[in-house]
Scaffold this motif. Structure first.
Motif, PDB file in Angstrom:
ATOM      1  N   CYS A  25       0.807  -1.080   0.080  1.00 20.40           N
ATOM      2  CA  CYS A  25      -0.050   0.036  -0.108  1.00 20.40           C
ATOM      3  C   CYS A  25       0.964   1.272  -0.051  1.00 20.40           C
ATOM      4  O   CYS A  25       0.500   2.359  -0.424  1.00 20.40           O
ATOM      5  CB  CYS A  25      -0.953   0.037   1.198  1.00 20.40           C
ATOM      6  N   ARG A  26       2.018   1.053   0.410  1.00 22.89           N
ATOM      7  CA  ARG A  26       3.040   2.338   0.464  1.00 22.89           C
ATOM      8  C   ARG A  26       3.579   2.597  -1.007  1.00 22.89           C
ATOM      9  O   ARG A  26       4.145   3.628  -1.253  1.00 22.89           O
ATOM     10  CB  ARG A  26       4.027   2.004   1.276  1.00 22.89           C
ATOM     11  N   LEU A  27       3.350   1.587  -1.968  1.00 18.40           N
ATOM     12  CA  LEU A  27       3.958   1.722  -3.258  1.00 18.40           C
ATOM     13  C   LEU A  27       3.297   2.621  -4.170  1.00 18.40           C
ATOM     14  O   LEU A  27       1.891   2.586  -3.918  1.00 18.40           O
ATOM     15  CB  LEU A  27       4.207   0.262  -4.047  1.00 18.40           C
ATOM     16  N   PRO A  28       3.497   3.374  -5.147  1.00 17.44           N
ATOM     17  CA  PRO A  28       2.788   4.060  -6.025  1.00 17.44           C
ATOM     18  C   PRO A  28       1.862   3.246  -6.879  1.00 17.44           C
ATOM     19  O   PRO A  28       0.671   3.817  -7.295  1.00 17.44           O
ATOM     20  CB  PRO A  28       3.877   4.855  -6.889  1.00 17.44           C
ATOM     21  N   ASP A  29       2.252   1.901  -7.366  1.00 19.07           N
ATOM     22  CA  ASP A  29       1.355   1.260  -8.201  1.00 19.07           C
ATOM     23  C   ASP A  29       0.154   0.678  -7.387  1.00 19.07           C
ATOM     24  O   ASP A  29       0.205   0.135  -6.346  1.00 19.07           O
ATOM     25  CB  ASP A  29       1.880   0.224  -8.849  1.00 19.07           C
ATOM     26  N   PRO A  30      -0.902   0.723  -7.946  1.00 21.04           N
ATOM     27  CA  PRO A  30      -2.257   0.173  -7.099  1.00 21.04           C
ATOM     28  C   PRO A  30      -2.240  -1.319  -7.225  1.00 21.04           C
ATOM     29  O   PRO A  30      -1.773  -1.827  -8.153  1.00 21.04           O
ATOM     30  CB  PRO A  30      -3.525   0.725  -7.757  1.00 21.04           C
TER      31      PRO A  30
END
Length: 193
Positions: free
Chosen positions: A57-62
């Protein structure tokens, strides 16, 4: 349709993670338990999966299709656990000492004094497989292996008798052990020795 996790504001993302954990926990735990019988290990994998969800969830990709993503991560963690267990290899030659203290076969076989039919059965299967594998070896390697491991003769004694150097005898035994380890590994893994 459920929203993708990182596209939500942070408060909503936290709530969505909580909802996902509550919704998927029981099914995901059952999925893992069908593949991992140890409840402690299964729970560790489940926690790893949910930890990865929080990290993702911290990554930019959903994350599209969160449920499918969780099962894919769980399957990967299960595979990782099996790979780690398979990495436990047959005993290696601990040291190539000249005094002949490195008896590989003793490390491989369950002790004769072990109680229970399982140890006796495993020992008999390994001995039969060992005999078959020994027949595949070149005569020089087989002779050194049998003399050292089964007859308990030292490398010094064998060198004096054969006129070969101790290093030559050690090399021959090493090649024999490498071959035997490869041939017996699957049986060794089967009994988790």
């Amino acid at each position: 349709m459920e929203p993708t996790l990182p596209s939500l504001p942070m408060a909503n993302t936290n709530q969505h993670i909580t909802d996902t954990v509550v919704r998927e926990s029981a099914r995901l735990r059952n999925f893992i338990r069908r593949r991992i019988p140890d409840p402690g290990e299964a729970e560790d994998i489940l926690q790893d999966v949910f930890y990865e969800l929080v990290e993702a969830c911290r990554l930019p990709d959903p994350i599209e299709q969160v449920g499918a993503w969780l099962y894919r991560v769980a399957r990967n963690r299960i595979i990782d656990r099996f790979r780690k267990k398979r990495e436990v290899a047959l005993p290696d030659l601990v040291n190539d000492s000249e005094d002949g203290d490195d008896h590989w076969l003793e490390q491989l076989l369950p002790a004769e004094q072990d109680d229970g039919p399982e140890a006796a059965y495993a020992r008999s299967l390994l001995m039969a497989a060992l005999q078959d594998a020994l027949e595949e070896l070149p005569v020089a390697q087989r002779d050194v292996f049998i003399a050292h491991e089964l007859e308990r003769r030292s490398f010094k004694e064998l060198a004096a008798e054969s006129g070969l150097s101790i290093n030559t005898l050690l090399a021959r035994k090493r090649y024999a052990v490498l071959h035997l380890r490869e041939r017996l590994q699957s049986l060794y893994d089967e009994f988790n020795l």
